[in-house]
Design a protein around this motif. Structure first.
Motif, PDB file in Angstrom:
ATOM      1  N   THR A  20       0.869  -0.856  -0.062  1.00 16.63           N
ATOM      2  CA  THR A  20       0.338  -0.029   0.243  1.00 16.63           C
ATOM      3  C   THR A  20       1.081   1.097  -0.033  1.00 16.63           C
ATOM      4  O   THR A  20       0.958   2.136  -1.038  1.00 16.63           O
ATOM      5  N   CYS A  21       1.889   1.530   0.686  1.00 11.58           N
ATOM      6  CA  CYS A  21       3.248   2.569   0.972  1.00 11.58           C
ATOM      7  C   CYS A  21       3.660   2.772  -0.214  1.00 11.58           C
ATOM      8  O   CYS A  21       3.879   3.605  -0.631  1.00 11.58           O
ATOM      9  N   VAL A  22       3.756   1.520  -1.210  1.00  9.47           N
ATOM     10  CA  VAL A  22       4.045   2.102  -2.520  1.00  9.47           C
ATOM     11  C   VAL A  22       3.858   2.507  -3.602  1.00  9.47           C
ATOM     12  O   VAL A  22       3.888   3.040  -4.205  1.00  9.47           O
ATOM     13  N   LEU A  23       2.306   1.772  -3.954  1.00  8.98           N
ATOM     14  CA  LEU A  23       1.568   1.752  -4.734  1.00  8.98           C
ATOM     15  C   LEU A  23       0.836   3.546  -4.709  1.00  8.98           C
ATOM     16  O   LEU A  23       0.213   3.702  -5.668  1.00  8.98           O
ATOM     17  N   ALA A  24       0.140   3.753  -3.466  1.00  5.07           N
ATOM     18  CA  ALA A  24      -0.791   4.637  -2.977  1.00  5.07           C
ATOM     19  C   ALA A  24       0.032   5.899  -3.621  1.00  5.07           C
ATOM     20  O   ALA A  24      -1.061   6.789  -4.014  1.00  5.07           O
ATOM     21  N   PRO A  25       1.216   6.144  -3.256  1.00  2.00           N
ATOM     22  CA  PRO A  25       1.424   7.513  -3.780  1.00  2.00           C
ATOM     23  C   PRO A  25       1.353   7.688  -5.155  1.00  2.00           C
ATOM     24  O   PRO A  25       1.865   8.817  -5.572  1.00  2.00           O
ATOM     25  N   LEU A  26       1.487   6.436  -5.508  1.00  2.00           N
ATOM     26  CA  LEU A  26       1.545   6.891  -7.560  1.00  2.00           C
ATOM     27  C   LEU A  26       0.137   6.861  -7.628  1.00  2.00           C
ATOM     28  O   LEU A  26      -1.024   6.404  -6.931  1.00  2.00           O
ATOM     29  N   GLY A  68       4.072  11.078   9.159  1.00  2.17           N
ATOM     30  CA  GLY A  68       4.682  11.627   8.116  1.00  2.17           C
ATOM     31  C   GLY A  68       6.147  11.176   7.186  1.00  2.17           C
ATOM     32  O   GLY A  68       6.342  11.495   5.942  1.00  2.17           O
ATOM     33  N   VAL A  69       5.328  10.138   7.129  1.00  6.42           N
ATOM     34  CA  VAL A  69       5.548   9.142   6.397  1.00  6.42           C
ATOM     35  C   VAL A  69       5.539   9.495   5.099  1.00  6.42           C
ATOM     36  O   VAL A  69       3.675   9.208   4.846  1.00  6.42           O
ATOM     37  N   PRO A  70       6.019   9.443   3.568  1.00  5.15           N
ATOM     38  CA  PRO A  70       4.891   9.849   2.591  1.00  5.15           C
ATOM     39  C   PRO A  70       4.553   9.147   2.174  1.00  5.15           C
ATOM     40  O   PRO A  70       5.056   8.633   0.449  1.00  5.15           O
ATOM     41  N   VAL A  71       2.865   8.631   2.351  1.00  9.16           N
ATOM     42  CA  VAL A  71       2.678   7.258   1.413  1.00  9.16           C
ATOM     43  C   VAL A  71       1.254   7.892   1.220  1.00  9.16           C
ATOM     44  O   VAL A  71       0.710   6.775   0.184  1.00  9.16           O
ATOM     45  N   PHE A  72       1.068   8.970   1.392  1.00 10.05           N
ATOM     46  CA  PHE A  72      -0.492   9.529   0.887  1.00 10.05           C
ATOM     47  C   PHE A  72      -0.009   9.854  -0.548  1.00 10.05           C
ATOM     48  O   PHE A  72       1.344   9.930  -1.512  1.00 10.05           O
ATOM     49  N   ALA A  73      -1.134   9.545  -1.796  1.00 11.92           N
ATOM     50  CA  ALA A  73      -1.114  10.341  -2.822  1.00 11.92           C
ATOM     51  C   ALA A  73      -0.225  11.477  -3.153  1.00 11.92           C
ATOM     52  O   ALA A  73      -0.111  12.412  -2.180  1.00 11.92           O
ATOM     53  N   GLY A  74       0.615  11.123  -4.695  1.00 11.84           N
ATOM     54  CA  GLY A  74       1.439  12.702  -4.690  1.00 11.84           C
ATOM     55  C   GLY A  74       2.676  12.319  -3.711  1.00 11.84           C
ATOM     56  O   GLY A  74       3.327  13.005  -3.398  1.00 11.84           O
ATOM     57  N   PHE A  75       3.138  11.311  -3.133  1.00  8.07           N
ATOM     58  CA  PHE A  75       3.874  11.689  -2.364  1.00  8.07           C
ATOM     59  C   PHE A  75       3.783  12.300  -1.188  1.00  8.07           C
ATOM     60  O   PHE A  75       5.265  12.911  -0.667  1.00  8.07           O
ATOM     61  N   THR A  76       2.736  13.283  -0.337  1.00  6.12           N
ATOM     62  CA  THR A  76       2.453  14.072   0.230  1.00  6.12           C
ATOM     63  C   THR A  76       2.273  12.497   1.974  1.00  6.12           C
ATOM     64  O   THR A  76       2.147  11.574   1.905  1.00  6.12           O
ATOM     65  N   ALA A  77       2.326  13.873   2.980  1.00  5.09           N
ATOM     66  CA  ALA A  77       2.582  13.174   4.815  1.00  5.09           C
ATOM     67  C   ALA A  77       1.736  14.075   5.401  1.00  5.09           C
ATOM     68  O   ALA A  77       1.570  15.344   5.085  1.00  5.09           O
ATOM     69  N   GLY A  78       1.723  14.454   6.853  1.00  4.92           N
ATOM     70  CA  GLY A  78       0.624  14.485   7.768  1.00  4.92           C
ATOM     71  C   GLY A  78       0.023  14.771   8.590  1.00  4.92           C
ATOM     72  O   GLY A  78      -1.201  13.978   7.270  1.00  4.92           O
ATOM     73  N   PRO A  79      -0.689  15.378   9.474  1.00  6.17           N
ATOM     74  CA  PRO A  79      -2.252  15.276   9.861  1.00  6.17           C
ATOM     75  C   PRO A  79      -2.303  15.912   9.208  1.00  6.17           C
ATOM     76  O   PRO A  79      -3.429  16.334   9.343  1.00  6.17           O
ATOM     77  N   ALA A  80      -1.987  17.457   8.626  1.00  5.85           N
ATOM     78  CA  ALA A  80      -2.894  17.827   7.356  1.00  5.85           C
ATOM     79  C   ALA A  80      -3.736  17.275   6.726  1.00  5.85           C
ATOM     80  O   ALA A  80      -4.505  18.222   5.977  1.00  5.85           O
ATOM     81  N   LYS A  81      -2.987  16.159   5.668  1.00  2.00           N
ATOM     82  CA  LYS A  81      -3.817  15.952   4.797  1.00  2.00           C
ATOM     83  C   LYS A  81      -5.078  15.130   5.614  1.00  2.00           C
ATOM     84  O   LYS A  81      -6.243  15.800   4.702  1.00  2.00           O
TER      85      LYS A  81
END
Length: 182
Positions: A20-26, A68-81
């Motif tokens: 998930t962490c590898v594919l989701a940021p794509l 903070g690990v950039p695993v969300f779409a577009g290699f983003t992260a953080g509670p602000a997401k």
């Protein structure tokens, strides 16, 4: 449950979380919500792991992104997401996995029930995400629907179709190789 089975289950959860962490940021960067492969992995996880382990994997993925690990779409992260326009969809992943997994578990991986579980889980995820998008981006419900659901429908159908075809094959091969523990 014996120690080896517990360790094996933790490894399975970790592997699906890593995938998930590898594919989701794509992703395809649409505004305000990008298109990612996260749903596809969650469909697979629910079928391969079942509800409980798939939920653990999903929550681990979300925690990694929030810390903070950039695993969300577009290699983003953080509670602000979670507070931003995509937060409702990210939280909605939990409901998607729960609903899909329950259909998988209750109906013993019968493929048509799996399909129904994916469709219902996706609908709940999109509703949850759309309501949050409406609030967080100060949009009308119609505008949130047009920007947070409509562009995703073709891709979601493709992801559901791929999971529908591939999940049972992968599950059977893993089961035959004794790589799945129940």
């Amino acid at each position: 449950m014996n120690r080896n089975k517990k360790i094996y289950n933790m490894v399975l959860i970790a592997v699906l979380t890593a995938i998930t962490c590898v594919l989701a940021p794509l992703s395809i960067p649409l505004e305000p919500v990008p298109i990612s492969l996260s749903l596809l992995v969650f469909y697979f996880s629910a079928y391969i792991l079942g509800t409980k382990k798939a939920l653990i994997s999903c929550v681990l993925y979300i925690i990694l992104g929030v810390i903070g690990v950039p695993v969300f779409a577009g290699f983003t992260a953080g509670p602000a997401k979670l507070a931003g326009p995509t937060g409702g969809y990210i939280a909605g992943y939990i409901f998607l996995v729960l609903i899909t997994g329950v259909f998988v578990d209750i109906f013993k991986r019968k493929i048509w029930w799996y399909l129904l579980g994916m469709v219902l889980g996706t609908a709940v995820c999109l509703i949850f995400g759309t309501l949050w998008l409406k609030v967080s981006a100060d949009m009308t419900f119609g505008a949130a629907l047009l920007s947070g659901v409509v562009p995703f429908i073709p891709g979601d159908f493709i992801k559901i179709a791929a999971a529908f075809i591939i999940s049972p094959v992968v599950y059977k091969r893993l089961k035959a190789a004794n790589l799945l523990s129940d």
